[in-house]
Every structure is written in C-alpha cells, then in structure tokens.
Design an enzyme around this catalytic site. Structure first.
Site, PDB file in Angstrom:
ATOM      1  N   GLU A 246       0.885  -1.168   0.000  1.00 40.75           N
ATOM      2  CA  GLU A 246       0.000   0.000   0.000  1.00 40.75           C
ATOM      3  C   GLU A 246       0.926   1.221   0.000  1.00 40.75           C
ATOM      4  OE1 GLU A 246      -1.098   3.058   1.065  1.00 40.75           O
ATOM      5  OE2 GLU A 246      -2.401   2.558   2.753  1.00 40.75           O
TER       6      GLU A 246
ATOM      7  N   GLU B 106       4.956  11.059  -0.005  1.00 42.74           N
ATOM      8  CA  GLU B 106       5.765  10.178   0.837  1.00 42.74           C
ATOM      9  C   GLU B 106       6.792   9.387   0.036  1.00 42.74           C
ATOM     10  OE1 GLU B 106       3.143   7.809   3.240  1.00 42.74           O
ATOM     11  OE2 GLU B 106       2.525   9.518   4.461  1.00 42.74           O
TER      12      GLU B 106
END
Length: 540
Positions: free
Chosen positions: A260, A269
C-alpha cells in the site's frame, strides 16, 4: 570525442522581443520592452541560459539543471528556475519571454531542451547494467535523515496503523482483491513491501501463499511479529524482516508483490519509489504487482467558499495596530503562503467545471527515476461559465488479478477514504465561458523531505470570433508544497447554485489508455475508465 562535445556546446544566441521578470517572494518585479539577447553557454562547467538586455550590463542567468520552460502561447513562454529539487524551502524565480515569431520560439525551446538533456547526461554515472541515473537510488542518499526519522516514527505507532485499518474502503478493497484472486497467491512466494501491521501479509497467507516476506522498516515490525504470531494458522508461512526494501536481502525471488504505497495525490511520501525498487530487486520477470497501475485524475473546479476561506486566513496580517505594531508589511507573504498549501478534503463533484483527465503510472515498468520529476500537460473544455479557482486531483489504483480486476478509487462522490481528495487553489482565479478551452501544466518535482513541490499553471484561451488566431487570454500559476497541506476535513457541502450558472454533475471523462501507456492494452479496455465507479463493483 572532445571535438564533438565542443561542437555540441558552442554558445547559441537568440534575439528576444522582451522579457518580464516574475514577481519574487518579496513581491517585487521588473520588466523590459527593450530587445534582449539570450545566450546558451557552458563557461562555468554547467549549461546556462544568460539573458542580457541592451540597456542593462548585468546578465540574468539560469542554471539549466534546475530550470524549466513552459509555453504560454505561440510566441510567449515562461522560464522558471526551481532551485534544488531536494530543498523544501527553495523558491522559484523566472521570467516571461516574448519571441519575435513562432519559429524562433520553437527553435529556442529545442535548444533549451537539448542543452538541458546534454548537461544531465554529462553529469551521470553509468550503472553496471548500462543504464544511466543522475540521482542516487538508495533511500538514505535521497531522503534527509530528519524526514525519514519522523516518517518511520509515525508509521511505527499503532494509533496511525489503526486509522488506516479503519479505512474500510481501503482495507476492504485490498482484502477483496486478494481473496478474489486466490489463483495468483496459492502456492506462491509473496513480498509485502512496507508491511506495517502485517495485515496484507495475513491476507496473502489466507489466500494460500506458500510464503510471505513482510518487509517493514519502522518499529511497527515488532508489532507485526506479535500480530502474526497471534494467528498461528498463518504465522508459519510469514517471515517479518525489519529493514528497508532498498537494503534487505531475501532468500528467494517473489512471484507477487503486494503493498500500500499510495500517499496524498498518489505520490506523496515517495513510497512508490520503494515499491519500484522492490520490483527490480525481488520480483520474478513475469511476477504480479498488487496494485498494478495508478492514475492521477485532474479537473478544474470552481469553489468561491474555499477561495474566500483561504484568502481570509491572511486577514490577521492586515492589522495596522496590533499592540501598537503595523503588521501589513507581511500581508503579501502570508497571503501567498496560504495559497502554497494544497487543500486536502472531500468536495462535492458538482464543483468541477470540466471533465477530468488522467495521468497513468504503470508500476510494472516505470523506472524509479521517472518518479523524481512528473510533468503533466493539462487540457480541458469548460462545461459551464465559471470562475476557476484551481485544479482538483484524486487517484485510483488497479489490482490486475488473473480472476478479477478491481479498482480502489478516491474520487469525489465515491465513498470517502483517508486520502480524501486534493485541490490546488490559485491566488488569482481565471474566468471561462462554456466551451472555452483550458490548458496548463502540473509539474511535480520530488524533494528530500519525502514529498513533492507542485508547479501549476492554468490558462484560458481566447474565446469567440477570431479565437483561432489568438493565444492565451489569461493565465494563473502557483507553487505548492505537497508536504504541507491544509487539512480541511469537512464533509462535502451542497452549495447553492445560481440560476444563470447551473452546475451539473459532470460524468468522469472516458480516459482512453493507449498501448504506450500499458503493455497490455487489452486489459485496460476491460477496466472501467469511470473513476467515480463504486468501489466494490467488479470489472467485467
């Protein structure tokens, strides 16, 4: 060899009509209508663009390694120096350039692109496999230590893992994608990239995986061991490995990767890079990836309430007598600062004023370096007359199972996820009429704080008789830091609609996936292009 390089890097000169320096963070700007000489050179060892006005003895220099050029019209462009892409606090500077004709504009752009490309290749180091990379691929070399420390600390806490687990759209879709595709997992070796609590590893084991290697770099690896040990029927087939996928070694290759890796706007991120590195290091040549592809969807929006809300935040700095102090000198900087924050919330899809378009990232073949700099040309046709306040973005990912192809979407109007949607708000809105063409560019540059700097430009073309001979009527740009969003976590509002501006719910645009986007074009023709489709619907 030296002679050929010398020829390639001979200075080139162009005569420009004029340049206009863009406003800097100090709100100052300058312009000149006098002729300007533009010169490409490499005297200092790095390729540079130098602009010299006839009335000014000082050159305006742009380092091509950190600069980009964008067309605003047939004879007008903007050149922006982005600074070091890894510096979060770097500020843009740039100039608007006016050319004498379209041919000289094209020649200038070609020279700019070639010089930039040559400069990048000269500064690279050949890799053992013959490929070339100008940015280091190891996690610790490209991510600053303070950001990594905070990142792994965040994901090492159970309360944050619980927040993700309780996103039932997210967790339920992963579970369904795995269980409905047992044939892909039964008897196979699986690597869980960034395993977190280990929930996806447990799903894979439930689906019959021969063995699962759960790779997790944060302290959550210890909790994952405890959780997995608490499920003895599955734990014998799961090994938790604490470390980064860039560094750990595995005893065998994987048949399937599961992860994920999605952040806000899909790429925040920068975990997608780790997912791609894991593919290159651990996955068999014909192995599967869950998820398989991702799509970033974009559409212009009109939201007067949001615009006023963001603008009003700076009203504090308009006080002329704050304990005897005049704060107004900082109002301009504060105003721009608030508009540099992307807005994360769930919004009513009726706020969209054009059908969406998408940009595809195929995780099975994209290179890590391609995620460092993502440049997306934008083109829309307004469905209503409206004041456009910015660009709305969301994403979806496809799990390309052998049995079922399942989508996980974060689209407006679909069940809300913990990713919500994201909106880039312009400090200067633009006006459009129904049927008017909207163009622009969304440029995303990765930085070392595990996020991206966003550069957005939206422009409206001329409208009415003679528009085909005209260019850009109005344009607005902004720079945003994806690392520092404004979390506006309210549920979508139903806005009152004026009689003369009936916003209808715009159906998502059919996004034709071309063969060059994916190796298996037939697969995508089967997959629903409707980014707003219900999460749990099967793709026939």
């Amino acid at each position: 060899m030296e002679d050929s390089l010398g020829q390639k890097h001979k200075p080139q000169e162009f005569t420009l009509v004029s340049i206009s320096e863009l406003a800097s963070s100090s709100s100052s700007s300058s312009s000149s209508s006098s002729p300007v000489v533009a010169r490409f050179c490499g005297d200092s060892g790095a390729a540079e663009l130098r602009l010299r006005q006839e009335t000014d003895s000082d050159d305006l220099a742009f380092d091509l390694r950190t600069s980009q050029i964008f067309r605003l019209g047939p004879v007008q462009s903007v050149c922006i120096s982005e600074g070091d892409a890894r510096e979060v606090k770097s500020h843009s500077r740039g100039v608007t350039i006016q050319f004498r004709n379209e041919e000289e504009s094209s020649a200038f752009h070609s020279a700019f692109d070639q010089r930039k490309k040559d400069n990048i290749v000269q500064g690279t180091t050949p890799l053992p496999n013959g490929e070339i990379s100008f940015l280091k691929s190891k996690f610790d070399d490209k991510i600053e230590s303070s950001s990594a420390k905070m990142y792994f600390h965040y994901y090492g806490q159970l309360l944050h893992q619980q927040n993700m687990l309780q996103d039932y759209v997210r967790t339920g879709t992963y579970y369904a994608a795995v269980m409905e595709n047992r044939a892909d997992f039964t008897g196979r070796v699986v690597v869980d990239v960034g395993a977190g609590s280990g929930i996806l590893s447990l799903f894979a084991a439930q689906a019959g995986a021969k063995h699962v290697y759960a790779v997790e770099a944060s302290e959550m690896a210890e909790y994952a061991r405890v959780l997995i040990a608490g499920n003895p029927a599955l734990s014998q087939r799961i090994t938790v490995i604490k470390g980064k996928v860039e560094d750990v070694e595995l005893p065998e290759k994987a048949d399937i990767l599961i992860s994920e890796p999605m952040g806000t706007l899909l790429v925040n991120e920068r975990m997608l890079e780790s997912y791609v590195i894991a593919r290159d290091r651990f996955l068999h040549q014909n192995g599967k990836m869950f998820p398989t592809i991702g799509r970033i969807h974009m559409a212009p929006f009109s939201d007067e309430y949001l615009f006023v809300e963001v603008a009003n935040k700076a009203l504090f700095w308009q006080q002329q007598n704050y304990y005897g102090v005049d704060l107004t000198a900082l109002h301009g900087s504060a105003f721009q600062g608030y508009f540099s924050q992307p807005v994360v919330d769930a919004f009513d899809p009726r706020l969209l004023v054009a059908a969406s378009m998408s940009h595809v990232l195929d995780f099975t073949n994209i290179k890590e370096e391609e995620l460092y700099d993502i440049d997306i040309p934008l083109k829309f046709v307004a469905s209503v007359g409206a004041r456009i306040h910015g660009l709305a973005c969301w994403f979806d990912v496809l799990f390309n199972g052998s049995t079922v192809q399942r989508w996980l979407t974060t689209a407006p109007g679909a069940p809300t996820t913990h990713w919500y949607q994201l909106r880039c708000v312009l400090s200067q809105p633009i006006y459009v009429m129904a049927g008017q063409e909207i163009t622009g560019r969304l440029h995303m540059v990765a930085h070392s704080a595990q996020s991206y700097t966003l550069y957005l430009t939206l422009s409206a073309k001329m409208w009415g008789p003679g528009a085909e001979q005209g260019g850009i009527l109005q344009s607005s740009s902004c720079k945003l830091d994806l690392k520092e969003p404004y979390y506006r976590m309210s549920q979508p509002q139903v806005y009152p609609v004026a009689q003369d501006q009936q916003h209808q719910l715009i159906p998502p645009q059919d996004v034709p996936i071309q063969p060059q986007d994916l190796e298996d074009a037939d697969l995508m023709l089967q997959a629903s292009p409707n980014s707003g489709a219900p999460l749990n619907s099967l793709i026939d």
